[in-house]
Design an enzyme around this catalytic site. Structure first.
Site, PDB file in Angstrom:
ATOM      1  N   ASN A 235     -70.572  15.946  36.119  1.00  0.00           N
ATOM      2  CA  ASN A 235     -69.525  16.621  36.331  1.00  0.00           C
ATOM      3  C   ASN A 235     -68.906  17.551  35.232  1.00  0.00           C
ATOM      4  O   ASN A 235     -67.845  18.125  35.326  1.00  0.00           O
ATOM      5  CB  ASN A 235     -68.323  15.640  36.470  1.00  0.00           C
ATOM      6  CG  ASN A 235     -68.619  14.486  37.623  1.00  0.00           C
ATOM      7  OD1 ASN A 235     -68.914  15.014  38.984  1.00  0.00           O
ATOM      8  ND2 ASN A 235     -68.531  13.447  37.602  1.00  0.00           N
ATOM      9  N   GLU A 275     -59.664  25.333  41.546  1.00  0.00           N
ATOM     10  CA  GLU A 275     -61.017  24.933  41.775  1.00  0.00           C
ATOM     11  C   GLU A 275     -61.178  24.537  43.145  1.00  0.00           C
ATOM     12  O   GLU A 275     -60.455  23.643  43.674  1.00  0.00           O
ATOM     13  CB  GLU A 275     -61.380  23.993  40.624  1.00  0.00           C
ATOM     14  CG  GLU A 275     -61.346  24.369  39.401  1.00  0.00           C
ATOM     15  CD  GLU A 275     -62.035  23.503  38.205  1.00  0.00           C
ATOM     16  OE1 GLU A 275     -62.578  22.414  38.591  1.00  0.00           O
ATOM     17  OE2 GLU A 275     -61.867  24.009  37.182  1.00  0.00           O
ATOM     18  N   GLU A 288     -58.539  20.893  42.450  1.00  0.00           N
ATOM     19  CA  GLU A 288     -57.485  20.859  41.339  1.00  0.00           C
ATOM     20  C   GLU A 288     -56.975  22.100  40.698  1.00  0.00           C
ATOM     21  O   GLU A 288     -57.686  23.343  41.031  1.00  0.00           O
ATOM     22  CB  GLU A 288     -57.768  20.084  40.232  1.00  0.00           C
ATOM     23  CG  GLU A 288     -58.939  20.513  39.371  1.00  0.00           C
ATOM     24  CD  GLU A 288     -59.548  19.644  38.268  1.00  0.00           C
ATOM     25  OE1 GLU A 288     -58.710  18.796  37.855  1.00  0.00           O
ATOM     26  OE2 GLU A 288     -60.693  19.982  37.918  1.00  0.00           O
TER      27      GLU A 288
END
Length: 658
Positions: A235, A275, A288
């Site tokens: 991530n 995002e 987010e």
């Protein structure tokens, strides 16, 4: 406009902010910890203030120490960079209380968007498309399992206050949901001081695409196109580009307008990023909002011609943005590769040490090519365990995507970095993949393309021959006394492959002749002592990192790392008869895979463990790494205790057969 600025950060982003501030005539003040006393950002600034110990909590994360540094230096404004205090509303509020300008959004906007649960609710209310999920607080791992089942696997377990890939796990089963909840909660508590967790649907074949925003205090908010950030590991973004090879104009416009609507709903000013996760049908969902400058902002600057830091300064000073939405276009294509201190051959484990060589490619800017390297290190500097392992952000721009990728391949070939493990070979490998070049990206790209980890690149037959020829010519240049004026045969061996050449030299031109009469022309100006060789082999331009080793050279090019032995033919004939050194058997030990601290030991001496069972947890660079058993065995000895700080390959446990 304010006349003095303190940068509440370190490394490459501090250097980046200082560059724009100096261009605008603003006095710059750096802050530094014990570990950063001799750092590049300290030398670049007009003034520097020491703020405490090496650990971030004792220096860069201390609101009181940063505010005190502002008072000591007379700073009128503070730019927080990213990470550390950049999204901490208490920090922004503390500056406001002292009458110091915060180069960022208002406190209320940071609070609203900093909490992922609250931000998703606000996004939905503003008409932004959101992912199905559970936004309420989750009591324990069993409740996490229940929620995950109701949403439907796979799910994403995320820290509410998270960022940078920390506190985030994907779960496909109940067992993964339980462990993911515990690990995310623990990481969130240690990294953010907030262990709240939420769960949402994990979109399959997802792409991570984000919209860059800039807003001022006069109600103007603009969207500056998108960035594709789908190449991620754990991530954490690794390669970014702008624009996205996937979006069409209609989707881009819809994402931009929704992002602006969200920003206006919370009274947002300054630079920020919304995002999104985008599925294969171009449906997009809010993830987010990052209320700060992003690591990958350079690619946006390269395709728009804007300086985002300058725009942040103007907005913070109360000035109106000097452009409108119609002024924003897309020119060319930009790629960013994050250079990390991590070993791709050891599952990307963090690496620490001294940079014994640091020589990035030369920066340039022309109508056809831009090479940009944002960095905060220099040769001789130390990569420590205290901070993020990113060394540099290497960017290339060109008129087209394929040209930008070609330029990145060359820039990576030229990037010389020694002393710590680094991911340059991996980045080079991705650039050369047909899937990447065709733009078929997802956030699962690395796991899908490298399911067994990264083990280097095997060059094709023609490239291998060209590298062998280059090694042969370099040996000739190394000591021409070994070669008479008439061509004499030499054998080059790379692994089990062998090439026989005779060499005739004329200045920088080398004519190689194979036993079958085939000739190769090598044009190389390499001289002994050079660590980078730029040469043409059969008309093909190569940029190869070349180092002397016993009997030959180490060659690194496009993700390949090869040893080329240059030998007399009769010596090469005997090489297959040489004994092969057998590596030691380390299967009876659990070794620490990286420099780090033992968070937990889950076994005791005498325990019998099964394949896949958790043995220990090691924290390195703010990430928890779970170490599991690879087979059934008995624990014969526990060598360390929780809290121990270990070096790489230090023994944690010893096993014996059962």
């Amino acid at each position: 406009m304010f006349s003095s600025l303190l940068i509440a950060n370190r490394g490459e982003i501090a250097c980046r902010v200082i560059r724009t501030a100096k261009r605008m005539g603003i006095r710059t003040i750096a802050v530094y910890s014990d570990a950063d006393r001799d750092a590049v950002h300290v030398r670049l600034a007009d003034e520097a203030v020491h703020i405490g110990g090496s650990a971030a909590r004792d220096s860069y994360l201390s609101v009181d120490k940063i505010v005190a540094a502002c008072k000591q230096s007379g700073a009128e404004a503070v730019h927080p960079g990213y990470g550390f205090l950049s999204e901490n509303p208490a920090f922004a509020a503390a500056l406001e209380a002292e009458g110091i300008i915060f180069v960022g959004p208002p406190v209320k906007a940071i609070e609203a968007m900093g909490d992922k649960i609250t931000s998703k609710k606000l996004a939905a209310a503003a008409g932004v498309s959101t992912v199905p999920g559970h936004m309420g607080l989750i009591a324990d791992a069993e409740e996490a399992v229940t929620i995950s089942r109701s949403i439907g696997y796979p799910v994403m377990i995320k820290a509410s206050a998270g960022g940078g890939g920390k506190g985030m796990r994907i779960a496909h089963t109940d067992a993964e949901a339980r462990e993911g909840f515990e690990r995310s909660k623990s990481e969130a508590a240690s990294s953010f001081g907030d262990d709240r967790i939420f769960i949402e649907k994990f979109v399959t074949e997802p792409r991570h695409i984000e919209i860059q925003l800039i807003g001022d205090q006069h109600g103007n908010v603009l969207w500056l196109n998108e960035r594709e950030c789908s190449i991620q590991r754990r991530n954490q973004k690794v390669i970014e580009e702008a624009p996205s090879p996937f979006l069409d104009a209609a989707t881009r416009k819809a994402m931009g307008e929704q992002s602006v609507a969200l920003a206006k709903a919370v009274g947002y000013t300054s630079a920020g990023t919304v995002e999104f996760i985008v599925d294969k049908d171009r449906n997009f969902y809010f993830l987010e909002m990052n209320t700060r400058l992003q690591v990958e902002h350079p690619v946006t600057e390269l395709i728009t011609g804007l300086d985002l830091v300058e725009l942040m300064f103007l907005a913070a000073a109360g000035e109106e943005l000097p452009l409108t939405q119609s002024d924003i276009g897309i020119t060319g294509w930009a790629i960013e590769s994050r250079i990390y201190a991590e070993d791709p051959f050891r599952n990307f484990l963090p690496s620490t040490g001294r940079l014994t060589r640091y020589s990035p490619p030369a920066e340039e800017a022309s109508p056809e090519l831009v090479v940009r390297n944002d960095t905060g290190v220099a040769e001789g500097g130390e990569i420590s365990t205290f901070y993020d392992p990113m060394i540099a952000k290497l960017c290339t721009w060109a008129p087209s995507r394929s040209e930008a990728i070609d330029a990145m391949e060359v820039a990576l070939d030229e990037f010389e970095l020694e002393g710590v493990g680094n991911n340059i070979p991996f980045l080079s490998a991705v650039m050369g993949q047909e899937r990447f070049r065709s733009g078929r990206l997802t956030t699962g790209y690395i796991a899908e393309e490298f399911p067994n980890g990264f083990s280097g690149v095997a060059p094709d037959a023609e490239s291998l021959t060209h590298l062998a020829a280059l090694a042969c010519c370099s040996a000739f240049a190394l000591d021409k006394r070994l070669y008479p004026t008439t061509p004499e045969p030499r054998a080059v061996m790379i692994g089990a492959e062998r090439w026989d050449f005779s060499v005739r030299a004329d200045g920088i031109e080398y004519w190689l002749t194979a036993p079958d009469g085939k000739k190769l022309l090598v044009e190389s100006g390499w001289k002994p002592g050079n660590s980078l060789c730029i040469a043409r082999v059969d008309g093909r331009l190569l940029h190869v990192k070349l180092d002397r080793v016993t009997g030959g050279f180490r060659l690194r090019w496009r993700g390949a790392d090869l040893i080329a032995k240059v030998l007399l033919p009769h010596v090469a004939d005997l090489m297959p008869l040489m004994p092969v050194k057998v590596p030691p058997d380390l299967s009876k030990f659990l070794l620490c895979p990286m420099p780090g601290q033992i968070v937990r030991i889950d076994v005791a001496e005498g325990d019998i463990v099964e394949d896949g069972q958790t043995l220990a947890i090691v924290e390195a660079m703010k990430m928890e790494n779970v170490l599991k058993a690879e087979k059934r065995a008995r624990i014969s000895k526990v060598r360390v205790k929780p809290g121990s700080v270990l070096a790489v390959d230090e023994v944690i446990l010893e096993f014996e057969a059962v």
